[in-house]
Design a protein around this motif. Structure first.
Motif, short mmCIF file in Angstrom:
data_model
loop_
_atom_site.label_atom_id
_atom_site.label_comp_id
_atom_site.label_asym_id
_atom_site.label_seq_id
_atom_site.Cartn_x
_atom_site.Cartn_y
_atom_site.Cartn_z
N LEU A 16 0.84 -1.39 0.19
CA LEU A 16 0.10 0.06 -0.04
C LEU A 16 0.67 1.30 0.12
CD1 LEU A 16 -2.79 1.10 0.15
CD2 LEU A 16 -2.67 1.01 2.39
N VAL A 17 1.89 1.23 0.84
CA VAL A 17 2.80 2.41 0.96
C VAL A 17 3.64 2.55 -0.52
CG1 VAL A 17 4.94 3.27 1.82
CG2 VAL A 17 3.16 2.46 3.24
N GLN A 18 3.91 1.42 -1.22
CA GLN A 18 4.48 1.75 -2.50
C GLN A 18 3.30 2.34 -3.60
OE1 GLN A 18 5.65 -2.31 -3.02
NE2 GLN A 18 7.82 -2.03 -2.77
N GLY A 19 2.24 1.66 -3.44
CA GLY A 19 1.28 2.29 -4.52
C GLY A 19 0.93 3.69 -3.93
N LEU A 20 0.87 4.01 -2.99
CA LEU A 20 0.63 5.61 -2.46
C LEU A 20 1.78 6.42 -2.98
CD1 LEU A 20 -0.82 5.06 1.06
CD2 LEU A 20 -2.08 6.22 -0.80
N LEU A 21 2.93 5.95 -3.10
CA LEU A 21 4.06 6.81 -3.56
C LEU A 21 4.00 6.85 -4.98
CD1 LEU A 21 6.98 7.73 -3.17
CD2 LEU A 21 7.72 5.28 -3.70
N LEU A 22 3.53 5.85 -5.68
CA LEU A 22 3.34 6.00 -7.15
C LEU A 22 2.14 6.75 -7.55
CD1 LEU A 22 3.77 2.14 -8.34
CD2 LEU A 22 5.45 4.12 -8.52
N MET A 23 1.04 6.65 -6.92
CA MET A 23 0.06 7.73 -7.12
C MET A 23 0.55 9.07 -6.65
SD MET A 23 -3.71 7.66 -5.37
CE MET A 23 -3.21 8.57 -3.63
N SER A 24 1.00 9.42 -5.77
CA SER A 24 1.43 10.82 -5.27
C SER A 24 2.20 11.44 -6.69
CB SER A 24 2.18 10.98 -4.11
OG SER A 24 3.47 10.15 -4.07
N VAL A 25 3.29 10.37 -7.16
CA VAL A 25 4.09 10.87 -7.83
C VAL A 25 3.39 11.14 -9.38
CG1 VAL A 25 6.06 10.09 -9.64
CG2 VAL A 25 6.40 9.80 -7.30
N VAL A 26 2.78 10.33 -9.82
CA VAL A 26 1.90 10.35 -11.23
C VAL A 26 1.06 11.64 -10.75
CG1 VAL A 26 0.22 9.40 -12.65
CG2 VAL A 26 2.23 8.31 -11.81
N LEU A 27 -0.06 11.67 -10.01
CA LEU A 27 -1.17 12.76 -9.73
C LEU A 27 -0.30 14.16 -9.41
CD1 LEU A 27 -3.62 11.05 -7.77
CD2 LEU A 27 -3.47 11.46 -10.06
N SER A 28 1.19 14.37 -8.95
CA SER A 28 1.55 15.66 -9.05
C SER A 28 2.32 15.98 -10.16
CB SER A 28 2.55 15.30 -7.80
OG SER A 28 3.84 14.68 -8.06
N ASN A 29 2.41 14.92 -11.22
CA ASN A 29 3.06 15.42 -12.35
C ASN A 29 4.54 15.60 -12.13
OD1 ASN A 29 0.97 14.90 -14.03
ND2 ASN A 29 -0.03 16.91 -13.67
N ARG A 30 5.28 15.08 -11.22
CA ARG A 30 6.73 15.38 -10.99
C ARG A 30 7.56 14.21 -11.17
NH1 ARG A 30 6.54 18.28 -5.33
NH2 ARG A 30 5.25 19.93 -5.72
N LEU A 31 7.35 13.44 -12.25
CA LEU A 31 8.02 12.14 -12.56
C LEU A 31 9.56 12.80 -12.67
CD1 LEU A 31 8.16 9.28 -12.40
CD2 LEU A 31 7.38 9.24 -14.85
N SER A 32 9.56 14.12 -13.38
CA SER A 32 10.97 14.32 -14.00
C SER A 32 11.67 14.86 -12.38
CB SER A 32 10.93 15.57 -14.75
OG SER A 32 10.17 16.69 -14.25
N GLY A 33 12.88 15.10 -12.42
CA GLY A 33 13.62 15.55 -11.21
C GLY A 33 13.98 14.36 -10.43
N ALA A 34 13.85 14.51 -9.14
CA ALA A 34 14.33 13.44 -8.32
C ALA A 34 13.39 12.35 -7.82
CB ALA A 34 14.87 14.12 -6.86
N MET A 35 12.16 12.48 -8.15
CA MET A 35 11.01 11.69 -8.03
C MET A 35 11.08 10.27 -8.34
SD MET A 35 9.24 13.07 -5.61
CE MET A 35 7.99 12.18 -5.50
N ALA A 36 11.65 10.24 -9.64
CA ALA A 36 11.70 8.72 -10.33
C ALA A 36 12.97 7.94 -9.34
CB ALA A 36 12.27 9.22 -11.76
N GLU A 37 14.03 8.79 -8.87
CA GLU A 37 14.91 7.94 -8.40
C GLU A 37 14.44 7.75 -6.88
OE1 GLU A 37 15.55 11.23 -9.89
OE2 GLU A 37 16.92 10.48 -11.26
N ILE A 38 13.79 8.64 -6.53
CA ILE A 38 13.10 8.14 -4.95
C ILE A 38 12.23 6.98 -5.11
CG2 ILE A 38 11.67 9.00 -3.30
CD1 ILE A 38 12.97 11.72 -3.61
N CYS A 39 11.24 6.94 -5.94
CA CYS A 39 10.51 5.81 -6.36
C CYS A 39 11.05 4.67 -6.63
CB CYS A 39 9.31 6.10 -7.75
SG CYS A 39 8.18 7.33 -7.20
N ALA A 40 11.90 4.49 -7.32
CA ALA A 40 12.56 3.07 -7.71
C ALA A 40 13.26 2.74 -6.46
CB ALA A 40 13.80 3.42 -8.71
#
Length: 189
Positions: A16-40
């Motif tokens: 659930l935490v992993q899913g919430l993380l992905l949801m927050s990244v996609v819905l905030s439109n911030r995949l560029s920057g450090a968010m992709a690294e943090i998600c991975a």
């Protein structure tokens, strides 16, 4: 609460935490920057925790998970200059998964390393199709719901695959432990 239910709860919370993380990244439109690294990093760190559920109470496991998350984030940052093709993306994901399995096998010690490595690799390989199946089912579901509006629909859409992977890891681990116990009992008799 029984140990089995506590372990199931652990798997579901991590998924659930992993899913919430992905949801927050996609819905905030911030995949560029450090968010992709943090998600991975957090996805692979969480997977390491899920591969070692019997060690989740040890600080060493959490420290190794954090270290793996930092290493994965650094590797994803280093791969940022590569062309974003399906082959490159698949290679990076395979490499990160292999690194996670190697880390999980090495953490308890080097005795029986290769046995643990192949056990964890089999475990992950059997669970990997489950997020894709969940994503295909959710794709059909999105014809009636718009998950990008946020709310409950978004949570179901983004947490579904990670929860499917977590639940798959739990069930496969349970089955493998039962088979191992049965083989051990047969060898003793």
């Amino acid at each position: 609460m029984s140990a089995l239910l506590r372990t199931l709860r652990f798997y579901l919370v991590v998924g659930l935490v992993q899913g919430l993380l992905l949801m927050s990244v996609v819905l905030s439109n911030r995949l560029s920057g450090a968010m992709a690294e943090i998600c991975a990093g957090l996805l692979m760190g969480g997977t390491l925790l899920q591969l070692l559920p019997e060690h989740r109470g040890q600080w060493r496991t959490w420290l190794a998970s954090a270290a793996l998350a930092l290493v994965v984030a650094g590797l994803v940052l280093a791969c940022r200059g590569l062309p974003l093709t399906l082959l490159v993306l698949g290679s990076v994901v395979a490499g990160l998964t292999l690194l996670t399995v190697l880390s999980a096998a090495a953490l308890p010690g080097l005795a029986y390393f290769w046995r643990r490595f192949f056990d964890y690799a089999l475990w992950v390989a059997l669970a990997l199709p489950l997020p894709w199946i969940a994503q295909a089912l959710l794709k059909v579901w999105t014809t009636y719901h718009d998950p990008l509006k946020g709310g409950w629909d978004a949570l179901v859409f983004f947490a579904g695959p990670t929860l499917a992977f977590s639940l798959g890891l739990f069930l496969i681990g349970l089955c493998l432990a039962t088979l191992l116990r049965r083989n051990t009992m047969t060898a003793v008799c």
